[in-house]
Write an enzyme that holds these catalytic residues in place. Structure first.
Site, PDB file in Angstrom:
ATOM      1  N   SER A 226     -32.882 -16.899  40.806  1.00 17.22           N
ATOM      2  CA  SER A 226     -33.302 -15.506  41.368  1.00 17.22           C
ATOM      3  C   SER A 226     -32.647 -14.498  40.515  1.00 17.22           C
ATOM      4  O   SER A 226     -31.836 -14.689  39.656  1.00 17.22           O
ATOM      5  CB  SER A 226     -32.718 -15.251  42.700  1.00 17.22           C
ATOM      6  OG  SER A 226     -31.231 -15.290  42.664  1.00 17.22           O
ATOM      7  N   CYS A 281     -42.131 -20.231  41.253  1.00 12.15           N
ATOM      8  CA  CYS A 281     -41.593 -18.961  40.616  1.00 12.15           C
ATOM      9  C   CYS A 281     -43.065 -18.365  40.066  1.00 12.15           C
ATOM     10  O   CYS A 281     -43.114 -17.140  39.433  1.00 12.15           O
ATOM     11  CB  CYS A 281     -40.622 -18.915  39.362  1.00 12.15           C
ATOM     12  SG  CYS A 281     -41.284 -20.175  38.373  1.00 12.15           S
ATOM     13  N   GLU A 383     -39.568 -10.295  46.262  1.00  6.92           N
ATOM     14  CA  GLU A 383     -39.850 -11.565  46.170  1.00  6.92           C
ATOM     15  C   GLU A 383     -39.560 -12.415  47.367  1.00  6.92           C
ATOM     16  O   GLU A 383     -38.510 -12.661  47.864  1.00  6.92           O
ATOM     17  CB  GLU A 383     -39.177 -12.330  45.006  1.00  6.92           C
ATOM     18  CG  GLU A 383     -39.603 -13.600  44.766  1.00  6.92           C
ATOM     19  CD  GLU A 383     -38.760 -14.364  43.838  1.00  6.92           C
ATOM     20  OE1 GLU A 383     -37.634 -14.173  43.869  1.00  6.92           O
ATOM     21  OE2 GLU A 383     -39.425 -15.491  43.109  1.00  6.92           O
TER      22      GLU A 383
HETATM   23  P1  NAD Z   1     -30.474 -19.142  43.322  1.00  8.36           P
HETATM   24  O1  NAD Z   1     -30.361 -17.881  42.151  1.00  8.36           O
HETATM   25  O2  NAD Z   1     -30.159 -18.583  44.567  1.00  8.36           O
HETATM   26  O3  NAD Z   1     -29.725 -20.188  42.643  1.00  8.36           O
HETATM   27  C1  NAD Z   1     -30.041 -20.828  41.504  1.00  8.36           C
HETATM   28  C2  NAD Z   1     -28.745 -21.629  40.946  1.00  8.36           C
HETATM   29  O4  NAD Z   1     -27.651 -20.567  40.782  1.00  8.36           O
HETATM   30  C3  NAD Z   1     -28.488 -22.482  41.965  1.00  8.36           C
HETATM   31  O5  NAD Z   1     -27.756 -23.697  41.027  1.00  8.36           O
HETATM   32  C4  NAD Z   1     -27.081 -21.848  42.515  1.00  8.36           C
HETATM   33  O6  NAD Z   1     -26.119 -22.891  42.885  1.00  8.36           O
HETATM   34  C5  NAD Z   1     -26.442 -20.825  41.511  1.00  8.36           C
HETATM   35  N1  NAD Z   1     -25.938 -19.586  42.307  1.00  8.36           N
HETATM   36  C6  NAD Z   1     -26.539 -19.556  43.550  1.00  8.36           C
HETATM   37  N2  NAD Z   1     -25.977 -17.952  43.703  1.00  8.36           N
HETATM   38  C7  NAD Z   1     -24.954 -17.637  42.798  1.00  8.36           C
HETATM   39  C8  NAD Z   1     -24.061 -16.763  42.524  1.00  8.36           C
HETATM   40  N3  NAD Z   1     -23.842 -15.944  43.256  1.00  8.36           N
HETATM   41  N4  NAD Z   1     -23.275 -16.987  41.290  1.00  8.36           N
HETATM   42  C9  NAD Z   1     -23.564 -17.943  40.353  1.00  8.36           C
HETATM   43  N5  NAD Z   1     -24.538 -19.040  40.776  1.00  8.36           N
HETATM   44  C10 NAD Z   1     -25.174 -18.864  41.858  1.00  8.36           C
HETATM   45  O7  NAD Z   1     -32.215 -19.455  43.345  1.00  8.36           O
HETATM   46  P2  NAD Z   1     -32.587 -20.480  44.254  1.00  8.36           P
HETATM   47  O8  NAD Z   1     -32.765 -19.771  45.548  1.00  8.36           O
HETATM   48  O9  NAD Z   1     -32.156 -21.883  44.036  1.00  8.36           O
HETATM   49  O10 NAD Z   1     -34.212 -20.532  43.535  1.00  8.36           O
HETATM   50  C11 NAD Z   1     -35.379 -19.556  43.987  1.00  8.36           C
HETATM   51  C12 NAD Z   1     -35.546 -18.585  42.630  1.00  8.36           C
HETATM   52  O11 NAD Z   1     -35.606 -19.297  41.612  1.00  8.36           O
HETATM   53  C13 NAD Z   1     -36.400 -17.560  42.962  1.00  8.36           C
HETATM   54  O12 NAD Z   1     -36.100 -16.328  42.866  1.00  8.36           O
HETATM   55  C14 NAD Z   1     -37.349 -18.058  42.096  1.00  8.36           C
HETATM   56  O13 NAD Z   1     -38.331 -17.215  41.354  1.00  8.36           O
HETATM   57  C15 NAD Z   1     -36.489 -18.399  40.835  1.00  8.36           C
HETATM   58  N6  NAD Z   1     -37.300 -19.226  39.934  1.00  8.36           N
HETATM   59  C16 NAD Z   1     -37.436 -18.784  38.636  1.00  8.36           C
HETATM   60  C17 NAD Z   1     -38.068 -19.611  37.513  1.00  8.36           C
HETATM   61  C18 NAD Z   1     -38.372 -18.851  36.481  1.00  8.36           C
HETATM   62  O14 NAD Z   1     -39.035 -19.797  35.642  1.00  8.36           O
HETATM   63  N7  NAD Z   1     -38.413 -17.787  36.226  1.00  8.36           N
HETATM   64  C19 NAD Z   1     -38.345 -21.129  37.996  1.00  8.36           C
HETATM   65  C20 NAD Z   1     -37.927 -21.317  39.244  1.00  8.36           C
HETATM   66  C21 NAD Z   1     -37.408 -20.614  40.039  1.00  8.36           C
END
Ligand code: NAD
Length: 500
Positions: A226, A281, A383
């Site tokens: 995210s 995404c 989003e």
């Molecule tokens: P997220 O940001 O919650 O988590 C992603 C990763 O970060 C996970 O491994 C999680 O453990 C870690 N994480 C979570 N909170 C954290 C924090 N505070 N500090 C450090 N690390 C942390 O995302 P999600 O819910 O797993 O995935 C969905 C999001 O990912 C959506 O916003 C989507 O658009 C995005 N996404 C983007 C792409 C792209 O290519 N731009 C591709 C896939 C998903």
């Protein structure tokens, strides 16, 4: 209850942190298992093993590295169905979609198999008399990848095959919500013959990520997730002098012009908005229709198609859309539908309160279609990451493009039209990193690179393709002189070389 641990040095490791997170079966709502959450101890252990492996791996011949990658590819193909089932069990997406995820991930392994071609370097001979210059790219050392829940196999595969092909060793921190597919990818890499320590998996949450960002032996970090976390990861990595690429969230627009094939546009929008329950995404979350007539005709087509989407458990071969990842996320997504109604949108199809018989506790939601959405509504600005498609009505092409370009995100966009000139103008004017022309989800193939603009990517490099190779290597330029044995009178010259 079974506990999912880590995979370090080609061995399962339980970990000692004493912290765990639940892993749910989204189709039943039951707690399926739990995953160990690493503390600094497990992260340090993985980085130490990766560092130990790095020296031998960077000097392993290209022939050896590619032979292992070819073997790995064959194993992934052989285990593709098993991996897809693991994805469905923890993520919830339908089996056919999980197989699609595997296919797109395999593309990057195939790219990695061609790494000798990518690392060929450049040579200029005789830049000055008797002097040659070559440019080469070398691995960085130990690199880390942090991945999201929505593509538990494909996004890790965007990263480590290219990184290890370039001669790096890798520490992967998958999403704690669906960790099993990534662990299986690492086990299969070990089976393919990857030496101990080349690919390691550490499960965990923010604590593990913070340690990876601070660890002095990690040279670079790839992140996908995210936007708020992407931004924090970018700043954390830069603060510790690391190279970083941090891909964030998205709100992808599909522009439909009055001359478009509206049946094609409607079919494409339905697939791209509701596939994988909108947890992509590159999902289309906003359709911008130009002209009231276009909008009316399109919304009618979208409504009838939306009503026909079959929602059910990912294991049901007839289901087209599975549940969402967690109960909390399902409820957040649902709240946007009521919120949009309160803010003045037309709720054409309301998917809230949807249950699947026999799976009443599953994290299901039906599909929702919102018309007459405006840019000030929360459903437009945030989003949502769920099966909610917004339709925004624009008066002109210019109005539509400036709406899209005002978005804080810039991942993907698409235009549907029969007019080549309009499509060409759109692809040049739109501020997104990936553009589809009559293609709703323009995820680039493995030999191009994937990446958005603005709040959808922090860093200079897109992921995989040539950008991936550049990200996981650094350049070195070598200037060489081998004097002609016949020339014994080189002399001393204190001036700056003039390359004559
Ligand atoms: P997220 O940001 O919650 O988590 C992603 C990763 O970060 C996970 O491994 C999680 O453990 C870690 N994480 C979570 N909170 C954290 C924090 N505070 N500090 C450090 N690390 C942390 O995302 P999600 O819910 O797993 O995935 C969905 C999001 O990912 C959506 O916003 C989507 O658009 C995005 N996404 C983007 C792409 C792209 O290519 N731009 C591709 C896939 C998903």
């Amino acid at each position: 209850m079974r506990t999912i641990g880590h995979f370090i040095g080609n061995k399962p490791v339980e970990g000692t942190s004493g912290r765990f997170a639940p892993v749910w079966d989204p189709a039943t709502g039951a707690r399926a298992t739990r995953v160990a959450l690493a503390s600094a101890t497990e992260v340090d252990q993985a980085v130490a093993v990766a560092k130990e492996a790095a020296a031998a791996w960077r000097s392993a011949s290209l022939a050896r590295r590619t032979a292992l990658l070819f073997r790995y590819r064959e194993l992934l193909v052989a285990h593709r169905d098993e991996l897809a089932r693991l994805i469905t069990a923890e993520h919830g997406k339908v089996h056919s979609d999980a197989l699609g995820e595997m296919a797109r991930g395999l593309e990057i392994v195939e790219l990695a198999c061609s790494i000798p071609e990518k690392l060929k370097g450049e040579l200029s001979t005789e830049v000055s008399t008797g002097v040659d210059v070559s440019s080469i790219r070398q691995p960085l050392g130990v690199v880390a990848g942090i991945t999201p829940f929505n593509f538990p196999a494909m996004v890790p595969l965007w990263m480590f095959p290219v990184a290890v092909a370039c001669g790096n060793t890798f520490v992967l921190k998958p999403s704690e919500k669906d960790p099993s597919a990534a662990l299986r990818l690492a086990e299969l890499a070990a089976e393919a013959g990857f030496p101990d320590g080349v690919l390691n998996v550490v499960n965990g949450d923010k604590e593990a990520v913070d340690r990876l960002l601070a660890h002095p032996d990690i040279a670079a970090v790839s992140f996908v997730g995210s936007t708020p976390v992407a931004r924090a990861v970018q700043l954390g990595a830069i603060g510790h002098d690391k190279r970083v690429q941090a891909l964030g969230g998205a709100k992808n627009h599909m522009l439909v012009l009055p001359d478009a094939d509206l049946d094609l546009a409607a079919d494409s929008a339905i697939s791209a908005a509701y596939g994988s329950a909108g947890e992509r995404c590159m999902a289309v979350s906003v359709v911008v229709a130009v002209g009231e007539e276009t909008a009316d005709a399109l919304v009618a087509r979208l409504a009838s198609r939306a009503a026909a989407v079959r929602v059910g458990p990912g294991t049901d071969p007839d289901a087209e859309m599975g549940p969402l990842i967690t109960r909390e996320h399902r409820d957040t997504v649902a709240s946007y539908v009521g919120g949009a109604r309160d803010q003045g949108a037309d709720v054409v199809v309301d998917g809230t309160g949807y249950t699947v018989p026999g799976h009443e506790e599953g994290f299901f939601l039906g599909v929702s279609l919102l018309d007459r959405v405006t840019p000030d509504m929360d459903a437009y600005r945030d989003e949502i990451f769920g099966p909610v498609l917004c339709v925004v009505r624009a008066g002109t092409y210019e109005e539509a493009v400036s709406l899209i370009n005002d978005s804080r995100w810039g991942n993907g966009s698409a235009v549907f039209t029969r007019d080549g000139g309009a499509a060409r103008r759109f692809q040049l004017e739109v501020e997104t990193g990936m553009v589809g022309v009559n293609v709703p989800i323009p995820v680039p193939v493995g030999y191009h690179s994937f990446g958005g603009w603005k709040d959808s990517l922090f860093g200079d490099h897109h992921i995989y393709g040539n950008d991936g190779v550049r990200f996981y290597t650094r350049g070195k330029v070598i200037t060489t002189r081998w004097p002609d044995p016949a020339d014994t009178d080189a002399g001393i010259d204190l001036g700056f070389p003039r390359n004559q």
